[in-house]
Design a protein around this motif. Structure first.
Motif, PDB file in Angstrom:
ATOM      1  N   GLU A 243     -48.455  65.035-107.999  1.00 35.75           N
ATOM      2  CA  GLU A 243     -47.811  63.742-107.895  1.00 35.75           C
ATOM      3  C   GLU A 243     -47.722  63.378-106.502  1.00 35.75           C
ATOM      4  OE1 GLU A 243     -46.324  65.796-111.037  1.00 35.75           O
ATOM      5  OE2 GLU A 243     -47.549  66.897-109.546  1.00 35.75           O
ATOM      6  N   ILE A 244     -48.968  64.239-105.673  1.00 37.90           N
ATOM      7  CA  ILE A 244     -49.289  64.113-104.589  1.00 37.90           C
ATOM      8  C   ILE A 244     -49.902  62.571-104.113  1.00 37.90           C
ATOM      9  CG2 ILE A 244     -49.659  64.727-102.138  1.00 37.90           C
ATOM     10  CD1 ILE A 244     -47.537  65.673-103.090  1.00 37.90           C
ATOM     11  N   PRO A 245     -51.129  62.398-105.191  1.00 38.12           N
ATOM     12  CA  PRO A 245     -51.965  61.752-104.982  1.00 38.12           C
ATOM     13  C   PRO A 245     -51.987  60.491-105.246  1.00 38.12           C
ATOM     14  CG  PRO A 245     -53.253  63.739-106.438  1.00 38.12           C
ATOM     15  CD  PRO A 245     -52.396  64.120-105.478  1.00 38.12           C
ATOM     16  N   ALA A 246     -50.591  59.840-106.549  1.00 32.61           N
ATOM     17  CA  ALA A 246     -50.643  59.628-107.230  1.00 32.61           C
ATOM     18  C   ALA A 246     -48.992  58.745-105.853  1.00 32.61           C
ATOM     19  CB  ALA A 246     -49.504  59.755-108.010  1.00 32.61           C
ATOM     20  N   LEU A 247     -49.245  59.629-105.169  1.00 37.81           N
ATOM     21  CA  LEU A 247     -48.295  59.126-103.685  1.00 37.81           C
ATOM     22  C   LEU A 247     -48.699  57.532-102.525  1.00 37.81           C
ATOM     23  CD1 LEU A 247     -46.430  61.807-101.415  1.00 37.81           C
ATOM     24  CD2 LEU A 247     -45.283  59.794-103.809  1.00 37.81           C
ATOM     25  N   ARG A 248     -50.388  57.644-103.225  1.00 37.67           N
ATOM     26  CA  ARG A 248     -51.211  56.306-102.503  1.00 37.67           C
ATOM     27  C   ARG A 248     -51.188  55.546-103.913  1.00 37.67           C
ATOM     28  NH1 ARG A 248     -56.784  60.018-102.528  1.00 37.67           N
ATOM     29  NH2 ARG A 248     -56.931  60.506-104.624  1.00 37.67           N
ATOM     30  N   LEU A 249     -50.221  54.234-103.005  1.00 37.91           N
ATOM     31  CA  LEU A 249     -50.073  53.242-104.064  1.00 37.91           C
ATOM     32  C   LEU A 249     -50.727  51.881-103.221  1.00 37.91           C
ATOM     33  CD1 LEU A 249     -46.141  54.063-103.400  1.00 37.91           C
ATOM     34  CD2 LEU A 249     -47.786  54.622-105.674  1.00 37.91           C
ATOM     35  N   GLU A 250     -50.908  51.565-104.772  1.00 34.63           N
ATOM     36  CA  GLU A 250     -51.287  50.346-103.926  1.00 34.63           C
ATOM     37  C   GLU A 250     -51.027  49.032-103.531  1.00 34.63           C
ATOM     38  OE1 GLU A 250     -53.607  48.559-107.450  1.00 34.63           O
ATOM     39  OE2 GLU A 250     -54.711  50.156-107.535  1.00 34.63           O
ATOM     40  N   VAL A 251     -51.368  48.540-102.341  1.00 34.14           N
ATOM     41  CA  VAL A 251     -50.470  47.596-101.444  1.00 34.14           C
ATOM     42  C   VAL A 251     -50.898  46.186-102.153  1.00 34.14           C
ATOM     43  CG1 VAL A 251     -50.036  46.463 -99.253  1.00 34.14           C
ATOM     44  CG2 VAL A 251     -50.100  48.297 -99.174  1.00 34.14           C
ATOM     45  N   ASP A 252     -49.610  45.249-102.723  1.00 30.59           N
ATOM     46  CA  ASP A 252     -50.072  44.197-103.548  1.00 30.59           C
ATOM     47  C   ASP A 252     -50.046  43.065-101.907  1.00 30.59           C
ATOM     48  OD1 ASP A 252     -48.372  41.494-103.826  1.00 30.59           O
ATOM     49  OD2 ASP A 252     -49.430  41.838-105.673  1.00 30.59           O
ATOM     50  N   GLU A 253     -50.663  42.645-101.983  1.00 26.41           N
ATOM     51  CA  GLU A 253     -51.267  41.285-100.654  1.00 26.41           C
ATOM     52  C   GLU A 253     -49.053  40.482-100.978  1.00 26.41           C
ATOM     53  OE1 GLU A 253     -53.018  37.723-101.271  1.00 26.41           O
ATOM     54  OE2 GLU A 253     -53.370  37.839-103.421  1.00 26.41           O
ATOM     55  N   HIS A 254     -48.329  40.547-101.494  1.00 24.04           N
ATOM     56  CA  HIS A 254     -47.376  39.714-100.886  1.00 24.04           C
ATOM     57  C   HIS A 254     -46.335  40.367-100.898  1.00 24.04           C
ATOM     58  CE1 HIS A 254     -49.371  36.207-102.479  1.00 24.04           C
ATOM     59  NE2 HIS A 254     -49.847  37.056-104.086  1.00 24.04           N
ATOM     60  N   HIS A 255     -45.935  42.051-101.066  1.00 22.88           N
ATOM     61  CA  HIS A 255     -45.391  42.770-100.935  1.00 22.88           C
ATOM     62  C   HIS A 255     -45.605  43.891 -99.953  1.00 22.88           C
ATOM     63  CE1 HIS A 255     -44.229  40.577-104.177  1.00 22.88           C
ATOM     64  NE2 HIS A 255     -43.407  40.891-104.000  1.00 22.88           N
TER      65      HIS A 255
END
Length: 476
Positions: A243-255
């Motif tokens: 659950e901790i590495p899963a926090l590295r969420l990809e950032v959408d270019e529009h969000h």
């Protein structure tokens, strides 16, 4: 870092203390070797407090017991299967272990215990060179077969033998590496780091109980941040706490939204700061630190990209609470810790409604009631969760929480709110309503509790009147 001469002087002083000198003389008289080993020797060089007295010897567990019984007032052989005997000598708790040469077969989760033949071999099978140090007793000879002193001076953490062999002997050493980088502030040797990443999957061979213990030790260190990052980067957390590495969420270019992973580490750092500055805890508080580490683990499952570049995480508090409960159970944390951490995660967003508008006294009472005995920890977690760089916003939230805590104190003084109960107990309810124990009594109790939370203390007469009105109107 102490000079070698200063460290040896300190070790000499330690060897002269009653428990150490008594053990040294007893083992020498019995014709067996004895050495102070590992942490105490390392910490003498690092100018750290020496809290544990660990010894190693060529004597078998049965022989150890025979030697220590005359000079100790208590003995423990719970670790006998692993070659370790505990005793209380001259008022000090000590552990003495037969020379070891443990190894794992790569299949089972427990080591095969094999007794070693010499001190040097025992030291070379230990986890890291800085722990592979010993002081022979009573002669005060420093033994350093893996050049651990050089690594202490350089601030380097590496294994005494090939890291592949060392981690193969005990994969938990990879997690221990993360703990020592945090505790000692050392950097990890490159070969050791590469081996950790390559062998991360072998951590699955280690029992959940041992993983839990090592993770807890890391979290209780003064600054676990660096160690946690190493566990993520090496891939160990993918197997242990995904659950901790899963926090590295990809950032959408529009969000756009804040980096949840880095935010989490910052919240943990700040929670430790509040824990220390506010006091009231007997040492590092594992519950506070687990709650800070896990408070946002519901975000990946609840992330939603909204129109206009907005990202939402609705109900991530509730989802995160359930995920934390499941993960902590899998890691074999105790039930009290699991319940406390999951409650804190469930409640960690509650305050932000307060910052948007003044709460009634009833809402403040409910906040205290729902937090229960976790209120102080909730104060810490909620304050630590403010990581915005906008100073005006941070100040506004800080002042709002100051106000909430002040109102809690004032209400507590007025009403002894920490033990909020209805004005009538179960026996009184049954007498007034003429009913026997059952669901109706519970319903009546909860009704009176809500009245108490809404309006404060009612007194027995008013509580009785309201109860009778409620009871009469139940069928309507």
């Amino acid at each position: 870092m102490q000079s070698v001469a200063t460290a040896l002087t300190r070790l000499g002083d330690l060897a002269a203390t009653p428990p150490v000198s008594a053990l040294a003389q007893a083992f020498a008289a019995a014709g067996h070797e004895l050495a102070l080993v590992g942490g105490p020797v390392r910490d003498a060089f690092l100018d750290r407090a020496i809290n544990d007295l660990d010894f190693t010897t060529d004597a078998t567990p049965d022989q150890i017991l025979e030697i220590v019984k005359p000079i100790s007032d208590a003995q423990w052989d719970i670790g006998r299967a692993f070659g370790t005997i505990g005793a209380r000598v001259a008022g000090e708790m000590v552990e003495i272990t037969t020379y070891r040469a443990d190894s794992y077969d790569g299949q089972t989760r427990k080591p095969e215990v094999v007794f070693g033949l010499s001190l040097e071999d025992d030291l070379l099978r230990r986890d890291f060179t800085v722990n592979a140090l010993a002081l022979r007793l009573p002669g005060l000879t420093l033994v350093d077969p893996a050049n651990g002193i050089d690594d202490l001076l350089a601030g380097v953490l590496r294994t005494p033998i090939s890291p592949e062999v060392s981690f193969g002997d005990d994969p938990l050493r990879m997690m221990r590496a993360a703990r020592f980088t945090a505790q000692l502030g050392f950097r990890l040797d490159l070969d050791t780091a590469v081996a950790m990443e390559a062998m991360a999957d072998s951590i699955r061979n280690i029992s959940a109980e041992r993983v839990c213990e090592e993770l807890s030790k890391l979290l209780r260190s003064d600054s676990p941040h660096v160690g946690l990052e190493l566990l993520v980067e090496s891939g160990l957390f993918d197997r242990v706490l995904p659950e901790i590495p899963a926090l590295r969420l990809e950032v959408d270019e529009h969000h756009h939204h804040k980096d949840v992973y880095q935010h989490t580490l910052t919240v943990l750092d700040q929670a430790i700061g509040y824990e220390k500055s506010r006091g009231g805890f007997d040492g590092p508080d594992l519950i506070v630190r687990l709650a800070a580490l896990l408070h946002d683990i519901g975000k990946p499952a609840t992330r939603k990209l909204e129109p206009g570049g907005v990202v939402s995480f609705y109900h991530h508090d509730l989802v995160g609470s359930k995920l934390a409960k499941k993960r902590l159970r899998a890691l074999r944390f105790d039930n009290d810790t699991i319940a406390a951490v999951s409650k804190l995660i469930e409640l960690h967003l509650r305050f932000f409604g307060y910052s948007e508008g003044a709460w009634t006294d009833s809402a403040v009472r409910r906040y205290v009631r729902d937090a229960g005995d976790q209120l102080e920890r909730l104060h810490i977690l909620t304050r630590a969760d403010v990581t915005t760089r906008n100073r005006r916003k941070a100040d506004r939230l800080g002042f709002a929480y100051d106000d909430l805590e002040q109102r809690i104190r004032e209400l507590a003084e007025q009403e002894e709110m920490a033990a909020v109960r209805p004005d009538l107990d179960g026996e009184q309810i049954m007498a007034i309503l003429g009913v026997r124990p059952g669901r109706e009594v519970g319903d009546a109790y909860r009704y009176l509790l809500e009245q108490r939370l809404d309006d404060g203390p009612l007194g027995e007469e008013e509580a009785t009147r309201r109860l009778q009105v409620w009871w009469a109107g139940r069928g309507e």
